[in-house]
Design a protein around this motif. Structure first.
Motif, mmCIF file in Angstrom:
data_model
loop_
_atom_site.group_PDB
_atom_site.id
_atom_site.type_symbol
_atom_site.label_atom_id
_atom_site.label_comp_id
_atom_site.label_asym_id
_atom_site.label_seq_id
_atom_site.Cartn_x
_atom_site.Cartn_y
_atom_site.Cartn_z
ATOM 1 N N PHE A 282 0.855 -1.183 0.000
ATOM 2 C CA PHE A 282 0.000 0.000 0.000
ATOM 3 C C PHE A 282 0.890 1.232 0.000
ATOM 4 C CE2 PHE A 282 -2.077 3.607 1.910
ATOM 5 C CZ PHE A 282 -3.340 3.601 1.362
ATOM 6 N N LYS B 69 -1.312 -1.088 -4.321
ATOM 7 C CA LYS B 69 -2.449 -0.178 -4.235
ATOM 8 C C LYS B 69 -1.924 1.179 -3.805
ATOM 9 C CE LYS B 69 -6.859 0.717 -1.927
ATOM 10 N NZ LYS B 69 -7.876 0.227 -0.959
ATOM 11 N N PHE C 26 -6.281 -1.970 4.702
ATOM 12 C CA PHE C 26 -5.338 -2.791 3.952
ATOM 13 C C PHE C 26 -4.719 -3.861 4.855
ATOM 14 C CE2 PHE C 26 -0.810 -3.448 2.958
ATOM 15 C CZ PHE C 26 -0.874 -3.948 1.669
#
Length: 286
Positions: free
Chosen positions: A224, A254, A276
């Motif tokens: 992330f 992401k 996440f």
């Protein structure tokens, strides 16, 4: 010492390193034990010029819009805040500062990349050692590495250079990927060779003079990235470059951009990070 969360009786207090260290020595981590049974470990890396003891309190005190803090959201997680070694920074006229590696000015981050090699090699090896100890305690799927700014850069490099099996995940806030131009060069459309991700990672591995063998385990480690649109220290474009390079290497990345946010994090970013982590660590109902 002042409490770091709204519920101090339920939450662990940190260990505090006291020894002064020489250049290239890493101070002892600041560790916040879990409030309940130890099931996960989150390893956290500060930005350049900071330390674990400076980085931890504001991060732990920042709530999400829903009112959750890191310790409240993950009561089973041990939080291991690392401190970079103290050494000379060339852009600060060779004065001493805590930094994971030396580098040239960020607006020209591909200039003098040789400055990064020694520090990155040492810091990646140090982070790997901490990771191995934590993996022995809770298992590789339950270990996450999370960094801010230069700590993000070191986190990503630690993941790319990891020679073990895939671990739980990586989180980067307002950071970048060192040597991302090496990846771009390898993936140049004129390149006709096979196994380009392996070639790119091997090139960076050799640049850092690491003794371990490069692995492709990072392709199974979710990442992330969070970055503010008004970041004046590490340009948003550098975060986007990191995402592109990591995706070229076959990584599941992401990235979320936060409108109006500068070179820092926010409650909204932490909320996305918590979501996440819950997904990747398999945390339900904590």
């Amino acid at each position: 010492m002042a409490s770091l969360t709204p519920q101090p009786p339920q939450l662990g207090s940190p260990s505090q390193p006291t020894k002064k260290h020489k250049p290239w020595e890493y101070p002892d981590p600041v560790i916040y034990p879990p409030a309940s049974t130890h099931k996960q470990t989150i390893i956290l890396l500060h930005g350049r010029g900071s330390t674990a003891s400076k980085f931890a309190p504001p991060l732990l005190n920042t709530p999400t819009p829903a009112g959750q803090t890191l310790q409240l959201a993950f009561p089973h997680a041990k939080l291991v805040f690392l401190t970079a070694s103290r050494n000379r920074a060339i852009i600060y006229k060779k004065s001493y500062t805590h930094q994971w590696f030396d580098n040239w000015h960020m607006e020209a981050k591909f200039v003098r990349q040789d400055l990064q090699v020694d520090g990155l090699s040492r810091s990646v090896a140090y982070v790997h050692g901490v990771m191995r100890r934590e993996i022995e305690e809770v298992g590789r799927e339950k270990v996450v590495v999370w960094g801010l700014s230069q700590g993000c850069a070191t986190t990503l490099m630690s993941g790319l250079m990891w020679d073990g099996e895939a671990f739980g995940g990586m989180v980067g806030m307002c950071g970048y990927l060192p040597f991302s131009n090496y990846v771009e060069d390898v993936f140049n459309p004129s390149t006709a060779q096979l196994d380009l991700p392996i070639q790119a990672v091997t090139t960076i591995h050799d640049e850092l003079l690491l003794t371990s063998k490069p692995s492709m385990a990072f392709q199974s480690i979710p990442i992330f990235l969070g970055h503010g649109t008004k970041d004046d220290k590490v340009a948003l474009e550098y975060g986007r470059e990191a995402k592109k390079a990591l995706e070229q290497l076959g990584v599941d990345v992401k990235m979320t951009e936060y409108e109006g946010l500068g070179h820092w994090y926010s409650g909204e970013m932490l909320e996305d990070i918590f979501e996440f982590l819950r997904e990747k660590l398999g945390v339900i109902g904590e």
